[in-house]
Design a protein around this motif. Structure first.
Motif: not given
Length: 102
Positions: A20-21, A27-48
């Motif tokens: 998480l840290d 950076p934005q470019e590295e996040i953009a290269a990730m799958s939607d599923e992985d990004v969604c997992g991180y987004l959920s965790t950050f929001a939690y």
């Protein structure tokens, strides 16, 4: 039923591995290269956790994944309600016969 379980497992995996840290600093470019599923997992965790980095918010908006943020917020609200509903007399770190303390 499966969806909340997946979210819980993803939350545990992300926080347990210390990823998480690292993800917070991506950076934005590295996040953009990730799958939607992985990004969604991180987004959920950050929001939690309650702290959504700007780069991740931008990616959620760009991909239309704001529902993932909503899932994290809802999961946190459910967990908070469960914690509040536990009787005050539930001993911390001790076993009890009262199932509401489990």
């Amino acid at each position: 039923m499966i969806r909340p379980l997946i979210l819980s497992v993803a939350l545990l995996a992300l926080t347990a591995c210390g990823g998480l840290d690292k993800a917070r600093q991506m950076p934005q470019e590295e996040i953009a290269a990730m799958s939607d599923e992985d990004v969604c997992g991180y987004l959920s965790t950050f929001a939690y956790k309650g702290r959504l980095p700007e780069a991740w918010q931008n990616e959620a908006t760009r991909r239309g994944l704001n529902r993932c943020i909503d899932e994290g917020i809802k999961k946190r609200a459910v967990d908070t309600k469960i914690d509040r509903d536990k009787p005050i007399l539930c001993p911390q770190g001790q076993s009890t016969q009262d199932s509401r303390c489990w």
